[in-house]
Design a protein around this motif. Sequence first.
Motif, mmCIF file in Angstrom:
data_model
loop_
_atom_site.group_PDB
_atom_site.id
_atom_site.type_symbol
_atom_site.label_atom_id
_atom_site.label_comp_id
_atom_site.label_asym_id
_atom_site.label_seq_id
_atom_site.Cartn_x
_atom_site.Cartn_y
_atom_site.Cartn_z
ATOM 1 N N SER B 107 -24.468 -6.627 62.274
ATOM 2 C CA SER B 107 -24.237 -7.766 63.151
ATOM 3 C C SER B 107 -23.853 -9.050 62.410
ATOM 4 C CB SER B 107 -25.471 -8.013 64.013
ATOM 5 O OG SER B 107 -26.577 -8.204 63.181
ATOM 6 N N GLY B 108 -24.248 -9.159 61.129
ATOM 7 C CA GLY B 108 -23.903 -10.390 60.398
ATOM 8 C C GLY B 108 -22.473 -10.357 59.891
ATOM 9 N N GLY B 109 -22.091 -11.358 59.143
ATOM 10 C CA GLY B 109 -20.793 -11.329 58.480
ATOM 11 C C GLY B 109 -19.660 -11.873 59.315
ATOM 12 N N LEU B 110 -18.642 -11.060 59.521
ATOM 13 C CA LEU B 110 -17.427 -11.533 60.168
ATOM 14 C C LEU B 110 -17.641 -11.943 61.618
ATOM 15 C CD1 LEU B 110 -14.802 -8.889 59.107
ATOM 16 C CD2 LEU B 110 -14.833 -11.279 58.485
ATOM 17 N N ASP B 111 -16.910 -12.934 62.024
ATOM 18 C CA ASP B 111 -16.865 -13.273 63.451
ATOM 19 C C ASP B 111 -15.902 -12.301 64.123
ATOM 20 O OD1 ASP B 111 -18.521 -15.455 63.092
ATOM 21 O OD2 ASP B 111 -16.821 -16.741 62.513
ATOM 22 N N SER B 112 -16.024 -12.244 65.448
ATOM 23 C CA SER B 112 -15.085 -11.382 66.164
ATOM 24 C C SER B 112 -13.656 -11.850 65.902
ATOM 25 C CB SER B 112 -15.366 -11.439 67.657
ATOM 26 O OG SER B 112 -16.605 -10.831 67.896
ATOM 27 N N VAL B 113 -12.769 -10.886 65.849
ATOM 28 C CA VAL B 113 -11.393 -11.212 65.492
ATOM 29 C C VAL B 113 -10.536 -11.226 66.753
ATOM 30 C CG1 VAL B 113 -9.428 -10.457 64.114
ATOM 31 C CG2 VAL B 113 -11.747 -10.093 63.287
ATOM 32 N N GLY B 114 -9.834 -12.277 66.956
ATOM 33 C CA GLY B 114 -8.988 -12.389 68.140
ATOM 34 C C GLY B 114 -7.694 -11.619 67.977
ATOM 35 N N ARG B 115 -7.069 -11.271 69.108
ATOM 36 C CA ARG B 115 -5.868 -10.449 69.049
ATOM 37 C C ARG B 115 -4.734 -11.130 68.283
ATOM 38 N NH1 ARG B 115 -3.643 -6.338 72.893
ATOM 39 N NH2 ARG B 115 -1.576 -5.982 72.070
ATOM 40 N N GLU B 116 -4.635 -12.444 68.454
ATOM 41 C CA GLU B 116 -3.511 -13.147 67.828
ATOM 42 C C GLU B 116 -3.546 -13.055 66.305
ATOM 43 O OE1 GLU B 116 -6.879 -15.960 68.316
ATOM 44 O OE2 GLU B 116 -5.896 -14.516 69.605
ATOM 45 N N SER B 117 -4.758 -12.922 65.756
ATOM 46 C CA SER B 117 -4.843 -12.891 64.295
ATOM 47 C C SER B 117 -5.097 -11.478 63.767
ATOM 48 C CB SER B 117 -5.978 -13.808 63.843
ATOM 49 O OG SER B 117 -7.177 -13.360 64.406
ATOM 50 N N LEU B 118 -5.082 -10.515 64.667
ATOM 51 C CA LEU B 118 -5.449 -9.171 64.250
ATOM 52 C C LEU B 118 -4.340 -8.504 63.435
ATOM 53 C CD1 LEU B 118 -7.438 -6.857 64.382
ATOM 54 C CD2 LEU B 118 -6.431 -6.173 66.549
ATOM 55 N N ASP B 119 -4.676 -8.073 62.267
ATOM 56 C CA ASP B 119 -3.721 -7.298 61.486
ATOM 57 C C ASP B 119 -4.498 -6.304 60.623
ATOM 58 O OD1 ASP B 119 -4.756 -8.680 59.371
ATOM 59 O OD2 ASP B 119 -3.092 -10.081 59.221
ATOM 60 N N SER B 120 -3.751 -5.593 59.845
ATOM 61 C CA SER B 120 -4.341 -4.532 59.042
ATOM 62 C C SER B 120 -5.426 -5.060 58.095
ATOM 63 C CB SER B 120 -3.207 -3.903 58.248
ATOM 64 O OG SER B 120 -3.535 -2.609 57.913
ATOM 65 N N GLU B 121 -5.200 -6.266 57.572
ATOM 66 C CA GLU B 121 -6.176 -6.835 56.634
ATOM 67 C C GLU B 121 -7.515 -7.102 57.303
ATOM 68 O OE1 GLU B 121 -4.967 -10.200 54.331
ATOM 69 O OE2 GLU B 121 -3.099 -9.208 53.755
ATOM 70 N N MET B 122 -7.463 -7.452 58.586
ATOM 71 C CA MET B 122 -8.705 -7.691 59.322
ATOM 72 C C MET B 122 -9.517 -6.392 59.409
ATOM 73 S SD MET B 122 -8.962 -10.774 60.164
ATOM 74 C CE MET B 122 -7.955 -12.233 60.281
ATOM 75 N N VAL B 123 -8.806 -5.309 59.695
ATOM 76 C CA VAL B 123 -9.484 -4.012 59.778
ATOM 77 C C VAL B 123 -10.109 -3.684 58.416
ATOM 78 C CG1 VAL B 123 -9.181 -1.542 60.231
ATOM 79 C CG2 VAL B 123 -7.927 -3.216 61.602
ATOM 80 N N ASP B 124 -9.362 -3.934 57.353
ATOM 81 C CA ASP B 124 -9.895 -3.698 56.005
ATOM 82 C C ASP B 124 -11.168 -4.516 55.772
ATOM 83 O OD1 ASP B 124 -7.703 -2.155 55.588
ATOM 84 O OD2 ASP B 124 -6.650 -3.578 54.284
ATOM 85 N N ARG B 125 -11.130 -5.778 56.227
ATOM 86 C CA ARG B 125 -12.297 -6.656 56.015
ATOM 87 C C ARG B 125 -13.512 -6.151 56.759
ATOM 88 N NH1 ARG B 125 -10.695 -12.439 57.629
ATOM 89 N NH2 ARG B 125 -12.904 -12.813 57.356
ATOM 90 N N VAL B 126 -13.299 -5.727 57.999
ATOM 91 C CA VAL B 126 -14.423 -5.231 58.801
ATOM 92 C C VAL B 126 -14.982 -3.946 58.169
ATOM 93 C CG1 VAL B 126 -15.100 -4.292 61.044
ATOM 94 C CG2 VAL B 126 -13.582 -6.265 60.932
ATOM 95 N N ILE B 127 -14.082 -3.071 57.755
ATOM 96 C CA ILE B 127 -14.538 -1.814 57.134
ATOM 97 C C ILE B 127 -15.261 -2.108 55.818
ATOM 98 C CG2 ILE B 127 -13.707 0.300 56.004
ATOM 99 C CD1 ILE B 127 -11.723 0.627 58.261
ATOM 100 N N SER B 128 -14.720 -3.064 55.057
ATOM 101 C CA SER B 128 -15.343 -3.433 53.787
ATOM 102 C C SER B 128 -16.772 -3.948 54.010
ATOM 103 C CB SER B 128 -14.478 -4.499 53.122
ATOM 104 O OG SER B 128 -15.103 -4.986 51.990
ATOM 105 N N GLU B 129 -16.934 -4.815 55.015
ATOM 106 C CA GLU B 129 -18.264 -5.355 55.334
ATOM 107 C C GLU B 129 -19.198 -4.246 55.795
ATOM 108 O OE1 GLU B 129 -19.386 -8.781 56.752
ATOM 109 O OE2 GLU B 129 -18.137 -9.788 55.263
ATOM 110 N N ALA B 130 -18.665 -3.370 56.623
ATOM 111 C CA ALA B 130 -19.506 -2.298 57.156
ATOM 112 C C ALA B 130 -19.954 -1.357 56.036
ATOM 113 C CB ALA B 130 -18.738 -1.517 58.224
ATOM 114 N N LEU B 131 -19.038 -1.043 55.118
ATOM 115 C CA LEU B 131 -19.397 -0.160 54.002
ATOM 116 C C LEU B 131 -20.393 -0.842 53.058
ATOM 117 C CD1 LEU B 131 -15.932 1.439 53.145
ATOM 118 C CD2 LEU B 131 -17.930 2.643 54.031
#
Lengths: 115, 195
Positions: B107-131
């Motif tokens: 639950s901590g870490g990244l804020d929710s990501v809005g559609r306008e800023s969503l890109d592949s790097e965002m997915v990488d960041r979320v996965i990185s935080e989760a891992l």
Amino acid sequence: MADQRVNNDQDPWLREHIRAASKFSTTPDFRQRVLRDVSESNRAVARRTRRIATIVLLSGVIIFTVAIVMMISMLSPTTTFRLPLEGSSAVDTAIGFVCAVVFGLATADWLDGYV
Amino acid sequence: MQEKGVLTDDDIIRRIRSGESSAFGELVDRYKDKAMSLAVRLLKHEEDAEDALQEAFVKAYTSLGTFRNDSAFATWFYRIVYTTCLNTLKRKGRGQPLAEFQEDNMSGGLDSVGRESLDSEMVDRVISEALAVMHPIYASIMDLFYVQECSYDEIVSITRLPLGTVKTRLNRGRHVLRVALLQKIPDLESWLINE
């Protein structure tokens, strides 16, 4: 859709993102540190081998010398250094032999410090 | 004569065994970064991971005589990295019991990501935080499967876990990632359709 993509273990989409999120690198001197440890370990092995060889050699020399002295003392009719071998049992002889080996190894180990 | 760049692991090992110990540097270069990823997933701390990795490389060098080529060098080496990291965890008393693992960690870490800023790097960041917050027993299996590209059999051989446990942990790891992705990226579904 997300379920399908994440749950499919063959989907390259998830693999690509996990790999991109898992880029770690070691510090620049990592290779040198590993190779230094490796060469130290090589030196330690060489030291240990040399030490074992020295101990075996010295103990062999000492045991051989003790055996020669014993033989001379047994063969000489006038020696005052006569070991009590006549009439001794096999156990006595075995104990004597073990003592000679232990003495040889201990002396060799002690001498090894000076070699 | 083969060029340096195309030497196989077996070629390098043959050179080391024939007394050319400096050839070990090539194996270090080849595996250090990938193995670092596995060590970080297990230890959750980059400095500790690097120390454990250094120890693992030295162990690999001194045990190279016992490597019998009945598996790939990578599998054999990752087994050493895996056990060295587990020993480090035990030594430091950081072996967090499985029961303590909480999905709330996500639950901590990244804020929710809005559609306008969503890109592949965002997915990488979320996965990185989760891992990064995922329990080592799941994160390490995820790393072996996705980053090191080990097969199920190779993971079994590295971790000495039953195949069923490996698959369960992999599923659990994917579940954690899915939860994190959907939690942080509400528009993920439509983004995936459009990607």
